[in-house]
Design an enzyme around this catalytic site. Structure first.
Site, PDB file in Angstrom:
ATOM      1  N   LYS A  96      48.543  11.394  10.485  1.00 51.73           N
ATOM      2  CA  LYS A  96      47.273  11.637  10.246  1.00 51.73           C
ATOM      3  C   LYS A  96      46.994  12.992   9.907  1.00 51.73           C
ATOM      4  CE  LYS A  96      43.525   9.134  11.623  1.00 51.73           C
ATOM      5  NZ  LYS A  96      43.764   7.662  11.647  1.00 51.73           N
TER       6      LYS A  96
HETATM    7  N1  GLU Z   1      42.089   5.680   9.036  1.00 49.59           N
HETATM    8  C1  GLU Z   1      42.367   4.239   9.235  1.00 49.59           C
HETATM    9  C2  GLU Z   1      42.879   4.121  10.707  1.00 49.59           C
HETATM   10  O1  GLU Z   1      42.860   5.026  11.530  1.00 49.59           O
HETATM   11  C3  GLU Z   1      43.365   3.796   8.160  1.00 49.59           C
HETATM   12  C4  GLU Z   1      44.837   4.423   7.841  1.00 49.59           C
HETATM   13  C5  GLU Z   1      45.450   3.761   6.547  1.00 49.59           C
HETATM   14  O2  GLU Z   1      45.040   2.790   6.119  1.00 49.59           O
HETATM   15  O3  GLU Z   1      46.361   4.470   6.408  1.00 49.59           O
HETATM   16  O4  GLU Z   1      43.764   3.230  10.808  1.00 49.59           O
END
Ligand code: GLU
Length: 424
Positions: A110
């Site tokens: 993240k």
């Molecule tokens: N931000 C989204 C999540 O928290 C999607 C992450 C992604 O598609 O890599 O799951």
């Protein structure tokens, strides 16, 4: 304190508590426990950006890579004043569990930038994004670490990341690198159905829950916290089931209409005005009244730590479907359990986004374009698979669904570490 001036309880602390609870319950291998209790890489980049009036601002950006035992690091980027290393660490770890639960071959990561994106012009956001991507350099890559949208980021921002990344690659590898980021606009290599995917996944899990509980969704009531991508899509996709949204909140406040709020009209209105104020027949209520709304389903789709020791008692629903990441802290969790409220935990409930990101990544690698029916059908199959595993684990281990979800993820990762061993 963060830039928003709010004292945050460490979100990563919540992850550790949740992790330990599950690991204790299954006698998790203590050596592998050490590995998974640690993030693999943490990167902070401070970078300058020229603003429209010519002055320079320095931004702090983060990328945390928690684990890649199951596949390349994967996870979104958020732009928010509350972004800091502790939050990103927690969010990265949740991504590892998420992919493990729904059996897609990704690890967890993240990132984000600590900023209030609403303060900047479109061209400033573009320069912030491009400069951040440049600063990340080879710490992201199509087979290594693949960003995606999250809070306050979207397909346009992914297109700028794509363009910046490709521009810094050798011409020979550019076309083979389009899967460096997912959640792109469809014309730039995005997947049909990615925009609504997280909300769609939330609704598929609610549908499964309703089947299990023999609860008719026709006429069921729900309310939504946060009307961004996840909350608005979940509300719009609940409508065809005959469910009724009776309250909604966002930064502009909390509002209710017991007769039902039309989610598509609200979405158009909110996109145009950035407020619900002035939308027909809505009554403004306070936070407490909002959380006390009597309904069948509550969909938190905003930020972390919303359901806590202070607020959990207010809830008067049958199920909490966690569209957000980390909306319930461990104290809140305990209270919900005591009250007999079901929880569809975030790491399962909101996995639709990363599942369709996986589809986008696959389509890019194979130069394919799947139609929407195919995307939706495959998404349903994969997220329902995760749902079934979590429900079964809860039964087998006689535990709550969040702990069960962790057990599913940890068991899978434990097996992989045992098979592969630790180098050297
Ligand atoms: N931000 C989204 C999540 O928290 C999607 C992450 C992604 O598609 O890599 O799951």
């Amino acid at each position: 304190m963060n830039k928003a001036g709010k004292k945050k309880t460490g979100v990563y602390e919540n992850v550790v508590k949740q992790f330990n609870k599950a690991a204790d319950l299954i006698d998790f291998d203590p050596e592998i426990r050490k590995v998974l209790a640690t993030t693999q890489n943490e990167l902070t980049v401070n970078f300058p950006v020229k603003m429209d009036d010519g002055h320079i601002e320095i931004f702090s950006g983060y990328r945390v890579q928690h684990n890649n035992a199951l596949g390349p690091y994967k996870g979104g980027l958020r732009y928010h004043p509350a972004v800091d290393i502790d939050e990103v660490r927690a969010l990265a770890t949740w991504m590892t569990w998420k992919s493990a639960i729904v059996h897609i071959p990704f690890g967890g990561a993240k990132g984000g930038i600590q900023c209030d994106p609403f303060k900047y012009s479109r061209s400033e956001i573009q320069r912030i994004t491009r400069r951040f991507t440049y600063a990340l350099g080879c710490n992201i890559g199509p087979e290594y670490d693949i960003p995606a949208p999250d809070v306050n980021t979207n397909a346009q921002i992914m297109a700028w990341i794509l363009d910046t990344y490709l521009s810094t690659q050798s011409p020979l590898t550019r076309q083979a690198s389009v899967h460096v980021v997912t959640g792109k606009p469809v014309e730039s290599g995005g997947s049909l159905g990615r925009d609504k995917a997280t909300g769609q996944g939330v609704v598929f899990t609610i549908e499964q829950w309703a089947k299990d509980r023999k609860h008719d969704l026709k006429g069921a009531t729900h309310f939504v916290q946060g009307y961004g991508n996840v909350g608005s899509w979940a509300a719009m996709l609940m409508k065809p089931y005959g469910a009724k949204m009776v309250a909604v909140s966002d930064l502009c406040g909390c509002f209710q209409n017991p007769e039902g709020i039309e989610p598509h009209e609200l979405n158009d209105y909110f996109k145009k005005n950035r407020t619900f104020d002035g939308f027909p027949k809505l009554r403004k209520i306070d936070d407490k009244q909002f959380l006390s709304t009597k309904a069948d389903i509550f969909i938190p789709a905003a930020l972390e730590n919303q359901i806590t020791a202070e607020t959990a008692d207010l809830l008067n629903v049958k199920v909490v479907a966690e569209g957000a990441n980390g909306p319930t802290d461990p104290d809140g969790d305990e209270i919900l359990q005591k009250k007999g409220i079901d929880i569809i935990p975030d790491v399962l409930c909101n996995a639709g986004g990363v599942i369709v990101s996986y589809f986008e990544w696959l389509q890019n690698k194979r130069s394919e374009c799947w139609d929407l029916d195919e995307v939706d059908r495959k998404l349903r199959k994969i997220i329902v698979g995760g749902y079934d595993r979590v429900r079964d684990a809860a039964k087998t281990h006689k535990t709550d669904w969040r702990t069960a979800a962790y057990i599913v993820a940890l068991t899978r990762l434990e097996r992989v570490y045992k098979e592969r061993g630790i180098f050297p």
